[in-house]
Design an enzyme around this catalytic site. Structure first.
Site, PDB file in Angstrom:
ATOM      1  N   ASP A 164      72.050 -14.929  60.898  1.00 21.30           N
ATOM      2  CA  ASP A 164      70.944 -13.992  60.829  1.00 21.30           C
ATOM      3  C   ASP A 164      71.478 -12.565  60.756  1.00 21.30           C
ATOM      4  O   ASP A 164      71.566 -11.862  61.749  1.00 21.30           O
ATOM      5  CB  ASP A 164      70.044 -14.188  62.053  1.00 21.30           C
ATOM      6  CG  ASP A 164      68.691 -13.555  61.856  1.00 21.30           C
ATOM      7  OD1 ASP A 164      68.381 -13.157  60.710  1.00 21.30           O
ATOM      8  OD2 ASP A 164      67.938 -13.465  62.834  1.00 21.30           O
ATOM      9  N   CYS A 201      32.364  -3.144  50.730  1.00 19.84           N
ATOM     10  CA  CYS A 201      33.776  -2.828  50.983  1.00 19.84           C
ATOM     11  C   CYS A 201      33.887  -1.821  52.122  1.00 19.84           C
ATOM     12  O   CYS A 201      33.243  -0.768  52.089  1.00 19.84           O
ATOM     13  CB  CYS A 201      34.411  -2.270  49.717  1.00 19.84           C
ATOM     14  SG  CYS A 201      36.052  -1.614  49.991  1.00 19.84           S
ATOM     15  N   CYS A 232      36.767  -6.533  46.513  1.00 18.74           N
ATOM     16  CA  CYS A 232      35.955  -5.352  46.263  1.00 18.74           C
ATOM     17  C   CYS A 232      35.800  -5.249  44.752  1.00 18.74           C
ATOM     18  O   CYS A 232      36.789  -5.279  44.024  1.00 18.74           O
ATOM     19  CB  CYS A 232      36.653  -4.103  46.814  1.00 18.74           C
ATOM     20  SG  CYS A 232      35.827  -2.602  46.318  1.00 18.74           S
ATOM     21  N   TYR A 284      80.587 -16.723  52.360  1.00 12.09           N
ATOM     22  CA  TYR A 284      80.180 -18.067  51.957  1.00 12.09           C
ATOM     23  C   TYR A 284      80.106 -18.292  50.452  1.00 12.09           C
ATOM     24  O   TYR A 284      79.882 -19.386  50.014  1.00 12.09           O
ATOM     25  CB  TYR A 284      78.893 -18.521  52.639  1.00 12.09           C
ATOM     26  CG  TYR A 284      77.785 -17.486  52.718  1.00 12.09           C
ATOM     27  CD1 TYR A 284      77.135 -17.048  51.574  1.00 12.09           C
ATOM     28  CD2 TYR A 284      77.393 -16.966  53.949  1.00 12.09           C
ATOM     29  CE1 TYR A 284      76.122 -16.106  51.648  1.00 12.09           C
ATOM     30  CE2 TYR A 284      76.373 -16.018  54.030  1.00 12.09           C
ATOM     31  CZ  TYR A 284      75.751 -15.591  52.868  1.00 12.09           C
ATOM     32  OH  TYR A 284      74.759 -14.667  52.948  1.00 12.09           O
ATOM     33  N   CYS A 298      37.800   1.682  43.687  1.00  8.95           N
ATOM     34  CA  CYS A 298      37.834   1.721  45.148  1.00  8.95           C
ATOM     35  C   CYS A 298      39.047   2.497  45.619  1.00  8.95           C
ATOM     36  O   CYS A 298      40.161   2.284  45.183  1.00  8.95           O
ATOM     37  CB  CYS A 298      37.863   0.312  45.721  1.00  8.95           C
ATOM     38  SG  CYS A 298      38.177   0.273  47.490  1.00  8.95           S
ATOM     39  N   LYS A 335      65.200 -24.184  58.153  1.00 11.37           N
ATOM     40  CA  LYS A 335      65.058 -23.270  59.292  1.00 11.37           C
ATOM     41  C   LYS A 335      64.560 -23.957  60.544  1.00 11.37           C
ATOM     42  O   LYS A 335      63.836 -24.939  60.480  1.00 11.37           O
ATOM     43  CB  LYS A 335      64.109 -22.146  58.906  1.00 11.37           C
ATOM     44  CG  LYS A 335      64.692 -21.214  57.867  1.00 11.37           C
ATOM     45  CD  LYS A 335      63.942 -19.923  57.923  1.00 11.37           C
ATOM     46  CE  LYS A 335      64.507 -18.916  56.956  1.00 11.37           C
ATOM     47  NZ  LYS A 335      63.603 -17.781  56.827  1.00 11.37           N
ATOM     48  N   CYS A 373      35.230   1.706  50.410  1.00 14.60           N
ATOM     49  CA  CYS A 373      34.491   2.524  49.450  1.00 14.60           C
ATOM     50  C   CYS A 373      32.999   2.245  49.492  1.00 14.60           C
ATOM     51  O   CYS A 373      32.227   2.923  48.830  1.00 14.60           O
ATOM     52  CB  CYS A 373      35.016   2.296  48.040  1.00 14.60           C
ATOM     53  SG  CYS A 373      34.552   0.696  47.378  1.00 14.60           S
ATOM     54  N   LYS A 418      72.969 -20.793  59.050  1.00 12.84           N
ATOM     55  CA  LYS A 418      72.260 -19.704  58.400  1.00 12.84           C
ATOM     56  C   LYS A 418      72.337 -18.514  59.343  1.00 12.84           C
ATOM     57  O   LYS A 418      71.598 -18.406  60.318  1.00 12.84           O
ATOM     58  CB  LYS A 418      70.810 -20.064  58.092  1.00 12.84           C
ATOM     59  CG  LYS A 418      70.113 -18.941  57.358  1.00 12.84           C
ATOM     60  CD  LYS A 418      68.838 -19.394  56.721  1.00 12.84           C
ATOM     61  CE  LYS A 418      68.125 -18.293  55.956  1.00 12.84           C
ATOM     62  NZ  LYS A 418      68.444 -16.913  56.255  1.00 12.84           N
ATOM     63  N   GLU A 464      75.887 -25.159  56.246  1.00 15.54           N
ATOM     64  CA  GLU A 464      76.517 -24.002  56.899  1.00 15.54           C
ATOM     65  C   GLU A 464      75.492 -23.395  57.839  1.00 15.54           C
ATOM     66  O   GLU A 464      74.290 -23.558  57.624  1.00 15.54           O
ATOM     67  CB  GLU A 464      76.899 -22.947  55.838  1.00 15.54           C
ATOM     68  CG  GLU A 464      77.952 -23.415  54.880  1.00 15.54           C
ATOM     69  CD  GLU A 464      78.019 -22.529  53.627  1.00 15.54           C
ATOM     70  OE1 GLU A 464      77.468 -21.420  53.628  1.00 15.54           O
ATOM     71  OE2 GLU A 464      78.629 -22.988  52.650  1.00 15.54           O
TER      72      GLU A 464
END
Ligand code: IVH
Length: 706
Positions: free
Chosen positions: A118, A412, A430, A227, A435, A318, A415, A116, A114
């Site tokens: 959007d 990091c 980190c 569907y 943090c 796709k 932090c 697809k 079928e």
């Protein structure tokens, strides 16, 4: 015209309009012009104005209702809505078939493809053949009630057609799902009329469905293609035995399907269809992003079953990803919820596949090294489906010598704490558990829609709460006082009161949501659901008042003022979790080794024990849906025969029911599985004759993760 005549005429006009709608939308026939239809519709309008007593809710004039006030109600889906796996090439598609073939050895699989479409997935519920309500996909378990706007979509009939001499009143509750889309033309008209409000037709369709004012939805012109169909197996309408039959049934019932579907007896034929549709794509009046390939036979579909997220029997094939070029302006480090540091390319904003991209992931240090991405480089970026845009390749010929190499920071960026990269791993993290960024994101995750869903607690508020040291972790949220909140920017009495109320209401929370909210590494919504289903918590019954009910609880009767629900206390959860071993976790279908290990580590971490204690002290309770513990067997009918090794028949039946399945006493074509023990009776032979799958207790327990 007198009353009787008016009534008759109204009936006639309605019948005629219904027939026209069916011919136009479902059969794609255009025998009578739209002008003629509009004239009839006008006459009906006028007559109904004159004789309002004859207006019925299913009249074509009654599509636009009144403006909805406030938010959409959350509604639990009849069965969880799944999503689809993706693939982008013939090879990946063939791998999919190969994996499937192993599960159904010797069976010849045939397929339906079928378009697809959007748009957005939507379920429409018909009760006794009448349009009852429409629900968005939402989180798959709960969706939003968008009945008022979907009513305005002309291709969604307000009443189904009568088939096989049946009367609508005898129809079971039918859930018809499909895609709501906006055509490119309607989208362009909308943009001309209202300015560039939406980036693409899909966003426009989604925004329009979620409009509070149905008049606006009606003006914006949506379309729908169905569907899938779902209803009780043993009803007056025979259940479709294949996707092809399902599409036919939808059409017979007057529900529009996209007629570009085709039947294939081999994957080679599917691949050919894909290359043909790629050529046609640009000429279509709406956007599609590929084909959906579905195993046709329902028997095969049932044998293949589902993973945690998606059915194995369907896949989205796709179109290849779309690419474009852009310039790397800078490279930033993003600190994730679990402390992972991800380098991100900051790009010159560029349009790819219909949306503007200004950041793209570079994954990790090794990837930057491998691709040799430098600040100032011109790069190829790619966007595939919903996947985060990626930097694919550097166009090195375009360098001017001023490009700068990127160096992963030693500490990091948020932090200043130490960064570690465990042996053999590509991701740096980190190491400072406190943090700020980790913290902030964990909290944001905690209050997010799919977790605790706390109104009035956005990013900004969380930031302020941490900055002012009012909370250290999410559990602290529940001990906030009015006086704490009133110190914050923009917090006045009303806002404070609302937030405290929202927090109070969220204390009774669905178990899977709670688990998800913990932010355990690798534990997304589906895994949280699997884990919750696996735990067997002792519960007690409490009564929730309607005023105490939060959105997520709407499953428990929407109308009644109070509701008895089953809840478990946090210590129950703690002791159930503590008993889990990595092996047991790994044994849950849908939970792999890595995830099992991560859950196990989380449970064993003392800090988390203390964290859970805090929730207990705050009075958080876990809601365990009573009757049905899971929907793993939803839509499946079982027949039990013979003596099972460990379960009594009643226990087996109870387990079937608890998981949303049905236990029946005789084998027919409608039976999905025969659960057979030792010395099975004639039911075993019946199953063999009819080709019904026969399973043993072990397989059955596996199906429900026991
Ligand atoms: S079947 C198990 N058929 O694609 C989910 N989906 O990527 C059943 N979609 O959420 C989906 N066209 O919104 C199916 N012909 C089609 C479709 C289709 C578009 C969407 C749908 C789904 C998404 C998954």
């Amino acid at each position: 015209m007198d009353k009787t005549e008016a009534k008759q005429r109204i009936e006639k006009l309605k019948e005629w309009l219904k027939k026209w709608n069916y011919e136009y939308f479902v059969l794609d026939r255009n025998d009578i012009s739209e002008a003629a239809r509009d004239k009839i519709k006008k006459e009906l309008h006028e007559l109904e104005d004159q004789f309002p007593e004859f207006v019925t809710p299913d009249s074509p004039t009654q599509r636009v209702g009144s403006v909805l006030s406030g938010k959409f109600a959350k509604i639990k889906h009849l069965r969880p809505k799944q999503s689809l796996m993706d693939c982008f090439s013939n090879e990946e598609l063939e791998d999919w078939e190969e994996r499937n073939q192993k599960l159904v050895p010797g069976e010849k699989l045939d397929y339906i493809t079928e378009y697809k479409l959007d748009g957005l997935n939507l379920s429409v519920i018909y009760e006794k053949g009448k349009f009852h309500r429409a629900i968005t996909r939402g989180d798959g378990v709960y969706g939003e009630d968008v009945t008022h706007s979907v009513r305005t979509i002309p291709s969604v009939p307000l009443e189904l057609r009568e088939i096989r001499g049946l009367k609508l009143k005898d129809y079971p509750v039918i859930e018809a799902s499909g895609e709501v889309i906006m055509t490119i033309k309607s989208f362009e008209d909308l943009n001309k009329r209202e300015g560039q409000v939406f980036a693409n037709p899909r966003n426009a369709a989604a925004g329009t469905v979620r409009q509070l004012d149905p008049k606006v939805s009606a003006d914006r012109k949506l379309d729908m293609y169905f569907y899938s169909i779902y209803f009780e197996k043993n009803s007056v309408i025979p259940y479709p035995e294949s996707q092809k039959e399902a599409l036919k049934l939808l059409q017979d019932l007057g529900l529009r399907v996209n007629t570009n579907f085709t039947h294939h007896s081999s994957l080679a034929s599917v691949e050919k269809a894909m290359s043909e549709v790629e050529k046609k794509r640009a000429k279509l009046p709406y956007h599609i992003d590929g084909l959906v390939v579905k195993v046709n036979s329902r028997r095969h579909q049932n044998l293949l079953g589902s993973t945690a997220k998606a059915p194995r029997w369907a896949i989205a094939f796709k179109f290849p990803a779309e690419q474009s070029t852009s310039k790397v302006l800078d490279i930033d480090i993003q600190v994730g919820r679990t402390g992972a540091l991800t380098p991100v390319a900051i790009l010159e904003p560029t349009l790819v596949a219909g949306s503007t991209v200004s950041r793209a992931t570079l994954h990790n240090e090794d990837e930057i090294e491998r691709k040799d991405v430098r600040i100032g480089d011109t790069v190829i970026i790619q966007k595939a489906g919903d996947i985060i845009p990626e930097v694919m390749e550097v166009l090195k010929d375009l360098r001017n010598g001023k490009e700068k190499k990127f160096k992963m920071p030693k500490s990091c960026p948020v932090c200043g704490g130490p960064i570690g990269r465990p042996e053999g791993e590509v991701v740096s993290r980190c190491k400072n558990k406190n943090c700020y960024a980790v913290h902030q994101q964990q909290l944001e995750h905690f209050v997010s829609r799919k977790a605790f869903d706390i109104d009035g607690l956005g990013e900004k508020v969380v930031e302020q709460l941490i900055e002012n040291k009012l909370i250290e972790d999410a559990a602290d949220l529940f001990s906030l006082q009015a006086s704490d909140l009133l110190q914050l920017e923009l917090f006045k009495d009303k806002k404070t009161e609302n937030l405290l109320e929202a927090l109070e209401k969220s204390k009774v929370i669905l178990l899977p949501r709670f688990i998800f909210a913990m932010g355990i590494r690798h534990v997304g919504e589906e895994t949280a659901e699997l884990l919750a289903d696996h735990l067997d918590l002792k519960t007690k019954t409490i009564t929730l008042k309607k005023s105490q009910k939060k959105n997520q609880l709407s499953l428990f009767a929407e109308e009644s003022a109070e509701e008895k629900v089953e809840v478990a206390e946090i210590p129950e959860l703690q002791s159930a979790l503590k008993k889990l071993t990595v092996d047991e976790l790994n044994g849950i279908e849908g939970i792999g080794e890595k995830v099992a290990q991560s859950i196990y580590e989380w449970i064993q971490d003392e800090k988390n024990e203390a964290y859970l204690d805090k929730f207990d002290r705050a009075g958080v309770k876990l809601l365990v849906p009573a009757a049905k513990k899971s929907t793993k067997l939803a839509g499946l009918t079982f027949v039990i025969t013979g003596t099972l090794p460990s379960l009594s028949r009643d226990q087996a039946k109870e387990l079937i029911k608890q998981n949303g399945g049905k236990a029946s006493s005789s084998v027919s074509k409608k039976t999905d599985y025969v659960l057979a023990g030792s010395e099975p009776g004639s039911k075993y032979d019946d199953a063999q004759k009819l080709g019904v799958a026969i399973i043993d207790e072990k397989k059955f327990l596996k199906m429900i993760n026991k």
